[in-house]
Design a protein around this motif. Structure first.
Motif, PDB file in Angstrom:
ATOM      1  N   GLN A  23       0.833  -1.208   0.000  1.00 15.51           N
ATOM      2  CA  GLN A  23       0.000   0.000   0.000  1.00 15.51           C
ATOM      3  C   GLN A  23       0.864   1.253   0.000  1.00 15.51           C
ATOM      4  O   GLN A  23       0.678   2.161  -0.830  1.00 15.51           O
ATOM      5  CB  GLN A  23      -0.915  -0.007   1.225  1.00 15.51           C
ATOM      6  N   PHE A  24       1.829   1.314   0.905  1.00 13.17           N
ATOM      7  CA  PHE A  24       2.613   2.535   1.044  1.00 13.17           C
ATOM      8  C   PHE A  24       3.688   2.669  -0.025  1.00 13.17           C
ATOM      9  O   PHE A  24       4.221   3.765  -0.223  1.00 13.17           O
ATOM     10  CB  PHE A  24       3.198   2.642   2.448  1.00 13.17           C
ATOM     11  N   SER A  25       4.016   1.601  -0.729  1.00 11.17           N
ATOM     12  CA  SER A  25       4.918   1.757  -1.871  1.00 11.17           C
ATOM     13  C   SER A  25       4.278   2.634  -2.937  1.00 11.17           C
ATOM     14  O   SER A  25       4.973   3.370  -3.649  1.00 11.17           O
ATOM     15  CB  SER A  25       5.278   0.389  -2.453  1.00 11.17           C
ATOM     16  N   VAL A  26       2.945   2.593  -3.032  1.00 13.91           N
ATOM     17  CA  VAL A  26       2.219   3.447  -3.977  1.00 13.91           C
ATOM     18  C   VAL A  26       1.809   4.767  -3.317  1.00 13.91           C
ATOM     19  O   VAL A  26       1.961   5.841  -3.903  1.00 13.91           O
ATOM     20  CB  VAL A  26       0.983   2.714  -4.533  1.00 13.91           C
ATOM     21  N   VAL A  27       1.280   4.696  -2.098  1.00 16.08           N
ATOM     22  CA  VAL A  27       0.797   5.898  -1.420  1.00 16.08           C
ATOM     23  C   VAL A  27       1.920   6.924  -1.263  1.00 16.08           C
ATOM     24  O   VAL A  27       1.754   8.112  -1.585  1.00 16.08           O
ATOM     25  CB  VAL A  27       0.187   5.544  -0.047  1.00 16.08           C
ATOM     26  N   ASN A  28       3.082   6.496  -0.766  1.00 19.97           N
ATOM     27  CA  ASN A  28       4.191   7.436  -0.605  1.00 19.97           C
ATOM     28  C   ASN A  28       4.634   8.015  -1.939  1.00 19.97           C
ATOM     29  O   ASN A  28       5.010   9.185  -2.034  1.00 19.97           O
ATOM     30  CB  ASN A  28       5.372   6.752   0.076  1.00 19.97           C
ATOM     31  N   ALA A  29       4.599   7.184  -2.991  1.00 16.92           N
ATOM     32  CA  ALA A  29       5.040   7.643  -4.306  1.00 16.92           C
ATOM     33  C   ALA A  29       4.117   8.726  -4.853  1.00 16.92           C
ATOM     34  O   ALA A  29       4.580   9.771  -5.335  1.00 16.92           O
ATOM     35  CB  ALA A  29       5.116   6.464  -5.274  1.00 16.92           C
TER      36      ALA A  29
ATOM     37  N   GLY B  19      -7.338   9.365  -5.590  1.00 15.70           N
ATOM     38  CA  GLY B  19      -8.088   8.129  -5.772  1.00 15.70           C
ATOM     39  C   GLY B  19      -7.272   6.890  -5.439  1.00 15.70           C
ATOM     40  O   GLY B  19      -7.796   5.926  -4.855  1.00 15.70           O
ATOM     41  N   LEU B  20      -5.991   6.887  -5.797  1.00  7.77           N
ATOM     42  CA  LEU B  20      -5.140   5.740  -5.479  1.00  7.77           C
ATOM     43  C   LEU B  20      -4.983   5.558  -3.979  1.00  7.77           C
ATOM     44  O   LEU B  20      -4.983   4.428  -3.468  1.00  7.77           O
ATOM     45  CB  LEU B  20      -3.768   5.910  -6.139  1.00  7.77           C
ATOM     46  N   VAL B  21      -4.843   6.659  -3.244  1.00  2.02           N
ATOM     47  CA  VAL B  21      -4.727   6.564  -1.783  1.00  2.02           C
ATOM     48  C   VAL B  21      -5.984   5.933  -1.193  1.00  2.02           C
ATOM     49  O   VAL B  21      -5.915   5.008  -0.374  1.00  2.02           O
ATOM     50  CB  VAL B  21      -4.478   7.955  -1.162  1.00  2.02           C
ATOM     51  N   VAL B  22      -7.154   6.403  -1.630  1.00  9.19           N
ATOM     52  CA  VAL B  22      -8.420   5.884  -1.104  1.00  9.19           C
ATOM     53  C   VAL B  22      -8.608   4.426  -1.494  1.00  9.19           C
ATOM     54  O   VAL B  22      -8.977   3.575  -0.660  1.00  9.19           O
ATOM     55  CB  VAL B  22      -9.601   6.734  -1.611  1.00  9.19           C
ATOM     56  N   LEU B  23      -8.351   4.091  -2.748  1.00 12.90           N
ATOM     57  CA  LEU B  23      -8.558   2.723  -3.241  1.00 12.90           C
ATOM     58  C   LEU B  23      -7.666   1.720  -2.522  1.00 12.90           C
ATOM     59  O   LEU B  23      -8.128   0.659  -2.065  1.00 12.90           O
ATOM     60  CB  LEU B  23      -8.294   2.685  -4.745  1.00 12.90           C
ATOM     61  N   LEU B  24      -6.389   2.038  -2.384  1.00  7.06           N
ATOM     62  CA  LEU B  24      -5.457   1.108  -1.740  1.00  7.06           C
ATOM     63  C   LEU B  24      -5.738   0.970  -0.252  1.00  7.06           C
ATOM     64  O   LEU B  24      -5.600  -0.118   0.312  1.00  7.06           O
ATOM     65  CB  LEU B  24      -4.024   1.577  -1.963  1.00  7.06           C
ATOM     66  N   THR B  25      -6.143   2.046   0.395  1.00  9.34           N
ATOM     67  CA  THR B  25      -6.458   1.973   1.825  1.00  9.34           C
ATOM     68  C   THR B  25      -7.706   1.127   2.053  1.00  9.34           C
ATOM     69  O   THR B  25      -7.757   0.312   2.981  1.00  9.34           O
ATOM     70  CB  THR B  25      -6.648   3.379   2.403  1.00  9.34           C
ATOM     71  N   ALA B  26      -8.705   1.289   1.191  1.00 10.95           N
ATOM     72  CA  ALA B  26      -9.905   0.463   1.300  1.00 10.95           C
ATOM     73  C   ALA B  26      -9.566  -1.008   1.076  1.00 10.95           C
ATOM     74  O   ALA B  26     -10.094  -1.895   1.759  1.00 10.95           O
ATOM     75  CB  ALA B  26     -10.946   0.926   0.288  1.00 10.95           C
ATOM     76  N   ALA B  27      -8.643  -1.279   0.141  1.00  9.59           N
ATOM     77  CA  ALA B  27      -8.242  -2.666  -0.114  1.00  9.59           C
ATOM     78  C   ALA B  27      -7.533  -3.264   1.086  1.00  9.59           C
ATOM     79  O   ALA B  27      -7.765  -4.433   1.449  1.00  9.59           O
ATOM     80  CB  ALA B  27      -7.338  -2.708  -1.347  1.00  9.59           C
ATOM     81  N   VAL B  28      -6.664  -2.492   1.727  1.00 13.95           N
ATOM     82  CA  VAL B  28      -5.945  -2.988   2.899  1.00 13.95           C
ATOM     83  C   VAL B  28      -6.908  -3.312   4.036  1.00 13.95           C
ATOM     84  O   VAL B  28      -6.715  -4.286   4.780  1.00 13.95           O
ATOM     85  CB  VAL B  28      -4.881  -1.955   3.339  1.00 13.95           C
TER      86      VAL B  28
ATOM     87  N   TRP C 105      11.094  -0.229   4.791  1.00 19.48           N
ATOM     88  CA  TRP C 105      11.718   0.976   4.254  1.00 19.48           C
ATOM     89  C   TRP C 105      11.793   0.927   2.734  1.00 19.48           C
ATOM     90  O   TRP C 105      11.501   1.909   2.051  1.00 19.48           O
ATOM     91  CB  TRP C 105      13.130   1.126   4.815  1.00 19.48           C
ATOM     92  N   LEU C 106      12.190  -0.221   2.198  1.00 16.14           N
ATOM     93  CA  LEU C 106      12.339  -0.347   0.748  1.00 16.14           C
ATOM     94  C   LEU C 106      11.007  -0.095   0.054  1.00 16.14           C
ATOM     95  O   LEU C 106      10.935   0.622  -0.950  1.00 16.14           O
ATOM     96  CB  LEU C 106      12.873  -1.734   0.396  1.00 16.14           C
ATOM     97  N   GLY C 107       9.940  -0.687   0.595  1.00  6.30           N
ATOM     98  CA  GLY C 107       8.626  -0.449   0.019  1.00  6.30           C
ATOM     99  C   GLY C 107       8.216   1.011   0.106  1.00  6.30           C
ATOM    100  O   GLY C 107       7.545   1.532  -0.790  1.00  6.30           O
ATOM    101  N   SER C 108       8.643   1.682   1.160  1.00  6.17           N
ATOM    102  CA  SER C 108       8.234   3.070   1.373  1.00  6.17           C
ATOM    103  C   SER C 108       8.922   4.048   0.429  1.00  6.17           C
ATOM    104  O   SER C 108       8.341   5.076   0.077  1.00  6.17           O
ATOM    105  CB  SER C 108       8.521   3.484   2.824  1.00  6.17           C
TER     106      SER C 108
END
Length: 426
Positions: free
Chosen positions: A227-233, A381-390, A349-352
Motif C-alpha cells: 500500500q505505502f509503496s504506492v501511497v508514498n510515491a 483516488g489511489l490513496v483511497v482505493l489502496l487503503t480500502a483494499a488494505v 523501508w524499501l517499500g516506502s
C-alpha cells in the motif's frame, strides 16, 4: 518546582531521543543547503535533482543489506558507524563548498555516501527506541520520540534557511557534519551490557531470505508495505511536482505553499502529542483509517481550495500521519521477533521509498497526458482505493494491542532495560 523525565524514560531512551533531535536539527537544514550549494556552483534545477537522486539511489540499493547487517551485529554499533559515514559525507561536502569550486560529480558522490549511511542507519534504528522501554509504555515512548524528531525537523529547516541566507550553505553543511558526530558520540554511550551476542550463521543471502519469509507470512504486514509503496510515491509526486504548480497558478506563489507545508509539520507534532494519550486497541484498524486523510491534500489541490483551507487540510493530514506511524511501529514491535526486526524493517523501508524516484520522474509526463487536475484526482483516488483494499485484509482489522504480560518473554531487548529513576530537580 520539580521537573524531570517520566520514570519509563530511562538512560538509553533519553540518549536515543536526544541523539535523534540533534541529528534532525542539523540534517533538516542541510537538505536545503545542498540544493543551494548546487545552485551556487552554477547548477540548474536538473542538477539539483541529480544530486538528490544520487542520495536516494544508494539508500534504496543498500537498505536490505543494512537490515541484514543490523540483525547480525549490535545495532548501536551499526548506528554509530552510519553516523560516522554521514559525518564524513557532509563534512566533505562542506569542505568543497567552503574552499573551492565544487563539481557536480563531487557533490553527487558525497550525497551518495550520505545515502549509503542512511541505508544502514534506518533499519538499525527502527525498534531501538521501543526496545529501550517496557512494553506498556512502548506506544507513548515512540510518540514522544516522534514529537521530538518532527519538532527538530521543523526547527532545523527554519534555522537552516536563516543560516543559509546569513552565512551560506557551506557552514550549514558543516554544522550538519558536527551534528552527526555529536549524535554518533551519544549513541556510543548506550548501555548494551544486557544484550546477548549476535551470530552471523547462515550468510547474508539466508538472512535476507529469512526476513522476506517473515514479511510474506503476515498478510497484514506485506499488504501495508505494498500500500505505502504506492501511497508514498503519489504523495511525493503531488507535493514535489504538482503542489508548486498549483501554488504558482492559484494560491499566490511559494509563500502560501511553504505555509501549508509548515502546517503539515506542525500537524505531525500535534499527532505525536495525541498518541501519548490515545491507545487504540485495534492498532492497524485505527492506523489504516487514518491513511484516508492522506488523499485530502491532492484533492484540495485538484479543486483547488484557497490557501487557508489548504493549510488546514495539510495540518490535519500531519496529525493523521502520526497516528498511523505510531500504531504501525507499535504493531511491528509487538509482532516481529526481535532478532529479525531490522530485516523486516528494511523491507518496510524499501517499500516506502523505492517508488518515489519513479513517481516524481513520471509526474510531468502524466500531467502532460491527462492534465494537472486529473493527475491530482488520480493521486487522491489511489490513496483511497489502496487503503480500502488494505482494510479488507482480516489481519489489519483484527490485530489488537496485547497486554505487556502477553508480550513479555517473547523478545530480547536490544538495549539493556531502563532503570526506573526518580524525577530530576530543575
Amino acid at each position: 518546582m520539580r521537573w524531570g523525565r517520566p520514570q519509563w524514560a530511562g538512560r538509553n531512551y533519553t540518549i536515543l531521543t536526544t541523539a535523534t533531535v540533534v541529528s534532525g536539527l542539523g540534517h533538516a537544514g542541510a537538505l536545503i543547503a545542498a540544493a543551494f550549494a548546487v545552485l551556487g556552483a552554477g547548477g540548474s534545477a536538473t542538477d539539483v535533482g541529480l544530486v538528490a537522486a544520487a542520495r536516494t539511489v544508494p539508500l534504496v540499493a543498500l537498505l536490505l543489506v543494512g537490515g541484514a547487517l543490523a540483525d547480525r551485529l549490535p545495532r548501536h554499533r551499526v548506528m554509530v558507524a552510519a553516523n560516522a559515514l554521514s559525518c564524513l559525507s557532509q563534512g566533505g561536502f562542506a569542505l568543497l563548498v567552503l574552499t573551492g569550486d565544487p563539481q557536480l560529480w563531487q557533490m553527487a558522490a558525497l550525497a551518495a555516501l550520505g545515502g549509503a549511511g542512511q541505508a544502514f542507519f534506518g533499519p538499525a534504528s527502527e525498534g531501538m527506541v521501543l526496545a529501550s522501554v517496557s512494553g506498556e509504555h512502548a506506544s507513548r515512548a515512540f510518540a514522544v520520540y516522534r514529537m521530538g524528531m518532527n519538532g527538530a525537523n521543523i526547527g532545523g529547516a527554519a534555522l537552516g534557511g536563516a543560516l543559509i541566507a546569513a552565512v551560506g550553505p557551506g557552514w550549514v553543511l558543516a554544522a550538519d557534519a558536527a551534528a552527526f558526530a555529536c549524535a554518533g558520540a551519544l549513541r556510543a554511550f548506550l548501555d548494551v551490557s544486557g544484550v546477548p551476542p549476535r551470530t552471523g550463521d547462515g550468510g547474508m543471502v539466508r538472512a535476507l531470505r529469512d526476513g522476506w519469509q517473515e514479511v510474506i507470512s503476515r498478510p497484514w504486514l506485506w499488504s501495508v508495505v505494498v500500500q505505502f509503496s504506492v501511497v508514498n510515491a503519489v504523495i511525493a509526486a503531488a507535493e514535489a511536482v504538482y503542489g508548486p504548480l498549483v501554488a504558482d497558478a492559484h494560491l499566490g506563489g511559494p509563500g502560501p505553499w511553504g505555509v501549508a507545508l509548515g502546517a503539515f509539520g506542525a500537524g505531525t507534532v500535534a499527532g505525536a502529542l495525541l498518541m501519548t494519550r490515545y491507545r487504540p486497541r485495534r492498532l492497524l484498524l485505527a492506523g489504516s483509517l487514518c491513511v484516508f486523510p492522506l488523499a485530502l491534500p491532492s484533492a484540495a489541490l485538484a479543486v483547488p481550495v484557497s490557501a487557508g483551507w489548504l493549510t488546514l487540510v495539510m495540518g490535519l493530514t500531519g496529525v493523521a500521519v502520526e497516528v498511523f506511524v505510531v500504531t504501525w511501529m507499535t504493531a511491528l514491535h509487538q509482532e516481529i521477533p526481535e532478532e529479525k526486526f531490522s530485516r523486516v524493517s528494511s523491507y518496510d523501508w524499501l517499500g516506502s521509498v523505492a517508488g518515489i524516484p519513479l513517481a516524481t520522474a513520471f509526474a510531468g509526463p502524466v500531467q502532460d497526458a491527462v492534465g494537472l487536475r486529473a493527475a491530482l484526482w488520480g493521486c487522491a483516488g489511489l490513496v483511497v482505493l489502496l487503503t480500502a483494499a488494505v482494510l479488507c485484509v482480516p489481519g489489519v482489522r483484527r490485530l489488537t494491542r496485547r497486554t505487556p504480560e502477553a508480550v513479555a518473554g517473547e523478545r530480547t531487548p536490544d538495549v539493556a532495560p531502563p532503570v526506573a529513576e526518580g524525577p530530576a530537580v530543575g
